[in-house]
Scaffold this active site. Structure first.
Site, PDB file in Angstrom:
ATOM      1  N   ARG A  71      -6.819   7.255   1.978  1.00 56.14           N
ATOM      2  CA  ARG A  71      -5.855   6.193   1.661  1.00 56.14           C
ATOM      3  C   ARG A  71      -4.475   6.684   2.102  1.00 56.14           C
ATOM      4  O   ARG A  71      -3.972   7.663   1.548  1.00 56.14           O
ATOM      5  CB  ARG A  71      -5.905   5.927   0.157  1.00 56.14           C
ATOM      6  N   LYS A  84       2.384  12.423  -1.154  1.00 60.47           N
ATOM      7  CA  LYS A  84       2.515  12.695  -2.592  1.00 60.47           C
ATOM      8  C   LYS A  84       3.335  13.941  -2.881  1.00 60.47           C
ATOM      9  O   LYS A  84       3.596  14.753  -2.003  1.00 60.47           O
ATOM     10  CB  LYS A  84       1.125  12.736  -3.234  1.00 60.47           C
TER      11      LYS A  84
HETATM   12  N1  HH2 Z   1      -2.732   6.643  -5.339  1.00 66.57           N
HETATM   13  C1  HH2 Z   1      -1.802   5.726  -5.645  1.00 66.57           C
HETATM   14  C2  HH2 Z   1      -2.168   4.405  -5.921  1.00 66.57           C
HETATM   15  N2  HH2 Z   1      -3.466   4.016  -5.860  1.00 66.57           N
HETATM   16  N3  HH2 Z   1      -5.732   4.536  -5.500  1.00 66.57           N
HETATM   17  C3  HH2 Z   1      -6.677   5.433  -5.212  1.00 66.57           C
HETATM   18  N4  HH2 Z   1      -7.968   5.076  -5.166  1.00 66.57           N
HETATM   19  N5  HH2 Z   1      -6.378   6.759  -4.947  1.00 66.57           N
HETATM   20  C4  HH2 Z   1      -5.091   7.213  -4.973  1.00 66.57           C
HETATM   21  O1  HH2 Z   1      -4.865   8.433  -4.745  1.00 66.57           O
HETATM   22  C5  HH2 Z   1      -4.048   6.274  -5.290  1.00 66.57           C
HETATM   23  C6  HH2 Z   1      -4.416   4.925  -5.545  1.00 66.57           C
HETATM   24  C7  HH2 Z   1      -0.369   6.127  -5.706  1.00 66.57           C
HETATM   25  O2  HH2 Z   1       0.242   6.083  -4.455  1.00 66.57           O
HETATM   26  P1  HH2 Z   1       1.124   4.845  -3.925  1.00 66.57           P
HETATM   27  O3  HH2 Z   1       0.342   3.586  -3.924  1.00 66.57           O
HETATM   28  O4  HH2 Z   1       1.692   5.244  -2.634  1.00 66.57           O
HETATM   29  O5  HH2 Z   1       2.329   4.767  -4.955  1.00 66.57           O
HETATM   30  P2  HH2 Z   1       2.641   3.843  -6.210  1.00 66.57           P
HETATM   31  O6  HH2 Z   1       1.552   4.009  -7.198  1.00 66.57           O
HETATM   32  O7  HH2 Z   1       3.962   4.380  -6.696  1.00 66.57           O
HETATM   33  O8  HH2 Z   1       2.718   2.433  -5.737  1.00 66.57           O
END
Ligand code: HH2
Length: 286
Positions: A260, A226
């Protein structure tokens, strides 16, 4: 704190003695760190199976990016992205699948397709989500987010005490879920690293994770690649592996139950060593 175990598909999650690895599988063209990489169904399935091979305990499948500024996608498009991936992963592996969605309709279809857990970054903003979670009886992740992805990092981000405010929000979210019929024993909470927070807020949340543990529920933390890591290191998402390792180690030392992550193989090693140190320190303080 040792919680009652949570059954997630075939996996009995026993907290305290374990840290569980949730592998991120974004079936999106625009996710902040891996956008587009697994957008085709086949490559997404391959990526999911690879993470399972590397030791992921849960695969978190998402079809809508929540990166700052993103607009969201209609339910039909989200379903088109995630359902074939969930069906095929389910056919090929018993490893639990979580559906990362803010929409009750998507969660419902994903559960029918074989998902075993709901990961709702909006903590039941969709009024039907509570019912879907209650009826299915699957574990439910409730996450804190300030505002919505489109606007969450805009303007000045101010909290009097970020940890107290996140804890209060999560405590109310738990009660909302329970009032919809969700069993308290199946709820997992998440401070929402990067969702409407500055670098300092994210660091404070990781450092004071113990205060969130007082909610009496297992805590999931998602620091992987992040932007707070990027800001500290001045590195793009693809070069945040070691920074992510440090954040995962810190979160586990402070009590994280589930992490995660995108880089399952590496972070599993990090989490195991950090857990060993945490357990040592607990033994000494007994
Ligand atoms: N972060 C993201 C998405 N889902 N769910 C939980 N429970 N906790 C988190 O910190 C979290 C999440 C964002 O990260 P990522 O999936 O890598 O990116 P994007 O939302 O751009 O797909």
């Amino acid at each position: 704190m040792n919680h009652t175990p949570i059954q997630c598909g075939p996996l009995r999650m026993e907290f305290g003695a374990h840290v569980y690895l949730m592998g991120v599988l974004n079936v999106t063209p625009d996710s902040f760190s891996d956008g587009g990489r697994h957008f085709a169904t086949d490559t997404a399935i391959e990526a999911g199976l690879r993470m399972i091979g590397e030791g992921a305990d849960i695969i978190d499948v998402g079809g809508e990016s929540t990166r700052p500024g993103s607009e969201g996608v209609p339910a039909e498009e989200e379903l088109r992205r995630v359902i074939p991936v969930i069906e095929e992963l389910r056919r090929r592996s018993p490893v639990p699948i979580s559906i990362d969605t803010q929409k009750a309709a998507v969660a419902e279809a994903a559960l029918r397709a074989g998902a075993n857990m709901i990961n709702d970054v909006s903590a039941l903003r969709d009024p039907r989500m509570g019912q879907v979670a209650a009826r299915s009886g699957v574990p439910l992740v409730l996450m804190h987010m300030r505002g919505e992805p489109r606007t969450m990092q805009q303007g000045e981000i101010v909290y009097d005490d970020v940890v107290a405010e996140v804890a209060e929000f999560l405590s109310q979210a738990i009660e909302r879920a329970v009032s919809c019929g969700v069993s308290r024993e199946r709820i997992i909470v998440d401070p929402g690293i990067g969702f409407g927070k500055t670098v300092e807020h994210n660091l404070e949340l990781i450092d004071r994770l113990g205060e969130l543990k007082r909610l009496g529920r297992p805590v999931l933390v998602g620091p992987s690649r992040k932007s707070f890591i990027g800001k500290i290191l001045d590195r793009p998402p693809g070069e945040r592996l070691f920074g992510t390792a440090a954040a995962v180690a810190a979160a586990v030392l402070r009590g994280a139950d589930i992490v995660r992550v995108h880089d399952v193989c590496e972070m599993q090693q990090v989490a195991r060593v950090a857990l060993a140190v945490r357990q040592r320190s607990l033994e000494r303080s007994r």
